[in-house]
Design an enzyme around this catalytic site. Structure first.
Site, short mmCIF file in Angstrom:
data_model
loop_
_atom_site.label_atom_id
_atom_site.label_comp_id
_atom_site.label_asym_id
_atom_site.label_seq_id
_atom_site.Cartn_x
_atom_site.Cartn_y
_atom_site.Cartn_z
N ASP A 107 30.76 2.81 30.24
CA ASP A 107 30.39 1.53 30.86
C ASP A 107 28.90 1.59 31.14
OD1 ASP A 107 30.07 -0.79 32.24
OD2 ASP A 107 31.26 -0.21 33.98
N GLY A 111 27.07 -3.82 29.47
CA GLY A 111 28.22 -3.91 28.56
C GLY A 111 29.03 -2.63 28.46
N ASP A 234 16.62 3.82 33.31
CA ASP A 234 17.95 4.06 33.88
C ASP A 234 18.46 5.45 33.48
OD1 ASP A 234 20.12 3.35 35.44
OD2 ASP A 234 21.20 2.38 33.81
#
Length: 389
Positions: A107, A111, A234
């Site tokens: 995940d 998306g 990220d």
């Protein structure tokens, strides 16, 4: 009649009267509001009504177009790997059993990721982006063509993409061992692809963890050293995938942004995952920087070393809740380097000087002052001096 009884009856009567007045007033206001909405709808211009209808009732008789493309029809696919045949949206739907939840293997940002086997027999990872992942098809295609050219042993390769209407689907190489997050925190496994005894993931040895850290550092350093550098934004354990040899592959470029020219930052809104986000982002900075990636990498290093999640507080020695970065700093002050290492690692594997060196590099990266953090190239040089077996 008793005076107290009369007072009670009077109070009840007053309450009933006031309640009725409120009810009548509410009904009058509601009716007026409904009448006004009807009048407003009647005054809507015809073109607005048609625009609303066109958004809610798709026309399946004509191909969808994106106004960004100057009449270029959306409905194409492309592959960046010569060994992979061009894939269609129909094949991806079939290979993922219509994006079945049972085939979800990750995940990521914007998306879900699905495991899929193409008709050619090639196993791939398919990421179906949410509708708000990219504003327009032109932006999406340019981003994919840029990322599709990246080839590095520590970066998951994008093999291709499909786009039709509002759907945006990416095809990645499949990395068999799953995410680093699973290996650090989820010891159970029902997947046949996971290496372990009786379907259980074994704790990662110290030498393997150092190897993984080095791989992540090399991948990030490569991204930052490109002619047009890429900031990932990220970096975290779930965005690092491990292959059959436990080589790290950085994944999920959903938040990545390219830096134009000689700038050391890119103007964009703050993004990332709590626990890994650099303090300057939380303090109101609106510029994503390479030093932001360095901080997230430092936090990830501490997570790999300690086996503790950075985004969840835990109880310290005094019984009070503390977060990972603060806890590590307190352990460093007391020179308890080996004591902070994941309890699942055999102490016989550890050398005091080596652990101290790795922790020192991690804390340098995860320092609050972004100006004194090392570059990823400097981090790679430091880590390369640590032997792995």
């Amino acid at each position: 009649m008793d005076s107290s009884l009369q007072s009670i009856i009077a109070a009840i009567a007053s309450f009933i009267v006031v309640t009725c007045l409120f009810a009548v007033t509410f009904m009058i206001c509601k009716a007026a509001s409904k009448r006004q909405r009807v009048l407003n709808q009647q005054r809507l211009p015809v073109r607005t009504t048609r625009a609303i209808r066109s958004r809610t009732v798709p026309d399946n008789n004509h191909p969808k177009k994106d106004p960004d493309l100057n009449s270029i029809t959306i409905g194409e696919s492309a592959t960046f790997d010569p060994a992979l045949s061009k894939v269609s949206i129909e094949e991806l739907v079939r290979a993922t059993a219509n994006f079945s939840p049972e085939l979800i293997v990750g995940d990521g940002s914007f998306g879900y990721v699905y495991k899929a086997k193409l008709s050619s027999g090639v196993m791939v990872a398919v990421k179906k982006l949410s509708a708000d992942a990219f504003q327009g098809f032109r932006e999406f295609r340019a981003e994919m063509e840029t990322l599709g050219k990246i080839v590095h042993p520590n970066i998951v390769k994008i093999l291709g993409y499909c786009a039709t209407g509002s759907e945006r689907i990416l095809v990645y190489e499949y990395v068999a061992q799953g995410s680093l997050d699973q290996w650090l925190h989820d010891t159970s496994s029902s997947s046949e692809d996971d290496v372990g005894l009786s379907g259980v993931r074994f704790p990662l040895p110290w030498s393997t963890r150092i190897k993984i850290i080095q791989g992540i550092a090399r991948g990030l350093a490569f991204m930052h050293s490109l002619e047009t550098p890429i900031i990932h934004r990220d970096i975290k354990a779930s965005n690092v995938l491990l292959d059959e040899n436990f080589v790290a592959h950085i994944a999920d470029f959903g938040l990545a942004r390219r830096m134009e020219g000689s700038h050391s930052h890119v103007s964009t809104q703050v993004a990332g995952t709590m626990g890994y986000i650099p303090p300057e982002y939380l303090s109101g900075a609106t510029m994503a920087t390479m030093m932001g990636d360095v901080y997230s990498f430092g936090v990830l290093m501490l997570e790999i070393i300690t086996g503790k999640r950075p985004n969840f507080p835990f109880k310290g020695e005094d019984g009070k809740e503390i977060r990972l970065v603060q806890w590590v700093h307190s352990m460093v002050v007391k020179e308890q380097y080996v004591e902070m290492v994941d309890a699942n690692i055999l102490k016989s594997e550890l050398k005091q000087n080596e652990v101290m060196e790795v922790v020192t590099i991690a804390t340098m990266c995860a320092t609050e002052n972004g100006k004194i953090r090392p570059s990823m190239e400097e981090v790679v040089q430091e880590l390369d001096g640590i032997p792995t077996t």
